[in-house]
Design an enzyme around this catalytic site. Structure first.
Site, PDB file in Angstrom:
ATOM      1  N   GLY A 303       0.840  -1.191   0.000  1.00 56.05           N
ATOM      2  CA  GLY A 303       0.000   0.000   0.000  1.00 56.05           C
ATOM      3  C   GLY A 303       0.875   1.241   0.000  1.00 56.05           C
ATOM      4  CD  GLU A 304       3.896   2.609   3.278  1.00 63.78           C
ATOM      5  OE1 GLU A 304       4.882   3.042   2.634  1.00 63.78           O
ATOM      6  OE2 GLU A 304       4.006   2.032   4.379  1.00 63.78           O
ATOM      7  N   GLY A 305       0.736   3.685  -1.738  1.00 64.65           N
ATOM      8  CA  GLY A 305       1.050   4.187  -3.068  1.00 64.65           C
ATOM      9  C   GLY A 305       2.371   3.689  -3.598  1.00 64.65           C
TER      10      GLY A 305
END
Length: 336
Positions: A303-305
């Site tokens: 996640g987190e981009g």
């Protein structure tokens, strides 16, 4: 910045009336691609990426100079059901880590010259447990859309949206199941690392959520089954469309949020490419449903981009080759 909407229906109207790609730039970029010093299609998908990017920027020889990564964080009431391997407190702790430059996304953003912004959305007030009713009220959903909308810098020329929110793979699975059907177990995955019993619980929770939230309107689904960070990502992606800013989608959670836009207005994600195929098992199923072929597949599920941020390098390379290479005429090279 004031959003162009004050209701969900107005938001949908804004999305429906957002501009499409620039046809002249598409044609000019396609023509230029055919004149560059390389055999036809020798750069493979890089050529398609460059032409796609040029068409949305309205420039046959664009440059990427101002990429932006926006991380939205939210807390989910459904975590009380034990659907995550980590406690909800980790969301706020990771926000601090982002702000101090210690997370993976910080390193990736720095590597590719992207500005990183972090927005924590009311972390002390988790959404409602969506097995008992909608996760958010209409007003709460609109507020999160507004946060996402406002977070996009108009000077941005390539956007990545990422998230942090313990419990949000369960939320994403519920959204995907509501939008595309099938059994809950085909959409749930290990998320932060739950075991087989955890997977079974997530499937059960998703099933309960769908029963108590029966409305399948895509934007209603976003508010009823999403989290504030998912809704904010959707708002940012929609604003990028209005501003003709190309977007790189991240993993399962980001793609689930974006899918609500596509299901609400066909073609709403034409300005988006899939940055990667995450290791979350249902992500490829979701990408296939959206007809998005990922640029990378590195078994990432952070996640987190992070996967999309890594793909900034791919898009930058594609555009640099397209805009910087000489044509056969310029180089004095025979086309054969």
């Amino acid at each position: 910045m004031t959003a162009a909407f004050s209701s969900i229906s107005e938001f949908k109207s804004v999305l429906a009336n957002a501009p499409s790609f620039n046809e002249q730039a598409f044609n000019d970029a396609t023509q230029r691609n055919g004149q560059l010093t390389k055999p036809p299609a020798a750069l493979g998908r890089l050529e398609d990426i460059a032409i796609w990017y040029a068409s949305w920027r309205g420039d046959a020889t664009p440059k990427i100079e101002h990429p932006q990564v926006i991380i939205f964080a939210g807390n989910h009431g459904v975590t009380a059901r034990g659907v995550s391997a980590f406690p909800a407190d980790v969301t706020a702790q990771m926000v601090m880590n982002f702000q101090h430059g210690g997370a993976a996304i910080n390193q990736l953003a720095n590597t590719f010259g992207a500005k990183l912004d972090v927005h924590a959305l009311d972390l002390d007030n988790p959404t409602q447990d969506f097995t008992k009713g909608p996760a958010m009220s209409t007003d709460e959903c609109l507020a999160a859309l507004q946060t996402g909308w406002d977070a996009v810098d108009p000077e941005t020329d390539l956007l990545v949206t990422g998230e942090m929110g313990i419990g949000n793979t369960t939320s994403a699975a519920a959204i995907a199941c509501a939008l595309f059907g099938g059994a809950p177990e085909t959409w749930v995955g290990k998320g932060t690392g739950v075991d087989e019993a955890g997977l079974a619980l997530k499937s059960q929770v998703v099933g309960e959520a769908l029963l108590v939230n029966p409305d399948r309107d895509p934007l209603t689904v976003l508010g009823a089954l999403g989290g504030r960070e998912l809704v904010a990502m959707a708002g940012a992606i929609a604003h990028a469309r209005v501003l003709s800013i190309p977007v790189i989608l991240d993993g399962f959670i980001c793609t689930a949020a974006a899918a609500c836009l596509e299901r609400a207005v066909a073609g709403a994600l034409d300005h988006c490419v899939a940055g990667h195929q995450s290791d979350e098992q249902a992500h490829i199923k979701l990408l296939t449903a959206l007809n998005k072929k990922p640029l990378l597949a590195l078994d990432m599920r952070l996640g987190e981009g992070s996967g999309a941020a890594l793909a900034i390098g791919i898009v930058k390379a594609a555009v640099a080759c397209h805009s910087g290479m000489a044509t056969f005429a310029q180089a004095g090279v025979s086309e054969g």
